[in-house]
Enzyme design. Structure first.
Site, mmCIF file in Angstrom:
data_model
loop_
_atom_site.group_PDB
_atom_site.id
_atom_site.type_symbol
_atom_site.label_atom_id
_atom_site.label_comp_id
_atom_site.label_asym_id
_atom_site.label_seq_id
_atom_site.Cartn_x
_atom_site.Cartn_y
_atom_site.Cartn_z
ATOM 1 C CG HIS A 18 -2.008 -0.932 1.207
ATOM 2 N ND1 HIS A 18 -2.487 -1.805 2.326
ATOM 3 C CD2 HIS A 18 -2.907 -1.220 0.261
ATOM 4 C CE1 HIS A 18 -3.100 -2.580 2.134
ATOM 5 N NE2 HIS A 18 -3.960 -2.375 0.920
ATOM 6 C CE LYS A 42 -14.117 -7.015 3.507
ATOM 7 N NZ LYS A 42 -12.999 -6.311 2.782
ATOM 8 N NE ARG A 91 -2.725 -7.242 -4.932
ATOM 9 C CZ ARG A 91 -3.516 -7.267 -4.076
ATOM 10 N NH1 ARG A 91 -3.052 -7.701 -2.737
ATOM 11 N NH2 ARG A 91 -4.771 -7.297 -4.168
ATOM 12 C CB SER A 129 -4.717 -6.791 3.976
ATOM 13 O OG SER A 129 -4.218 -5.199 3.956
#
Ligand code: ADP
Length: 160
Positions: A18, A42, A91, A129
């Site tokens: 990040h 979440k 990514r 993460s």
């Protein structure tokens, strides 16, 4: 007119990947707003205020970067910050499908806002993460994947 970009995410927790995107975006835009999305669905790994505080600390070296949180539609948060650019990190090709759908939905909601993708540094292209959460839960060395200010907060929270 200043080009303001917004970099949204869960950042749960913020990783070196990040921060790499923050650094790249801060070099491209006049101002960058890092925006932590509040997602009540979440159960967070790191409480949102800790994520904001950690990002604030990590981003202090970039003078054109600010940190905030947002609830509701991202395009509304972007408009509220006077931003017409959404920054996302890519990514690998596996990110594309998800990011494409979000970018298209956001374009329908707000045609004046562009999504810009920045390519992750190859050294962090595997990092997410969720990898950090998993390694931390399994008592592995997560410190190598996160900035020091995140590692210190996680250590206090999980005790190692
Ligand atoms: P979200 O839940 O919105 O996907 P994340 O915090 O997982 O939030 O990711 C925020 C953004 O950062 C996404 O665009 C994601 O692709 C990007 N990102 C996550 N990890 C990396 C990394 N290692 N390198 C580059 N970009 C990354």
């Amino acid at each position: 007119m200043a080009r303001v970009a917004i970099y949204p995410g869960s950042f749960d927790p913020p990783t070196l990947g990040h921060i790499d995107i923050v650094k790249r975006a801060a070099g491209v835009f006049d101002e960058l707003v890092v925006a932590v999305g509040l997602n009540s669905d979440k159960v967070p790994f790191m409480p949102v205020q800790e994520r904001i505080d950690a990002l604030f600390e990590c981003c202090a070296e970039f003078k054109n970067v600010s940190v905030t949180s947002f609830e509701g539609l991202l395009v509304d948060a972007a408009r509220a910050h006077g931003s017409n650019v959404l920054v996302r990190g890519l990514r690998a090709i596996t990110d594309y499908d998800y990011e494409f759908r979000i970018a298209m939905a956001n374009r329908k909601l707000a045609p004046e806002i562009e999504t810009v993708f920045l390519i992750a540094s190859e050294e962090f292209s595997f990092l997410s993460s969720s990898v950090v959460r998993e390694v931390a839960k399994l008592k592995g060395d997560y410190r190598q994947f996160v900035p020091v200010c995140v590692a210190d907060r996680l250590k206090q929270r999980i005790g190692r």
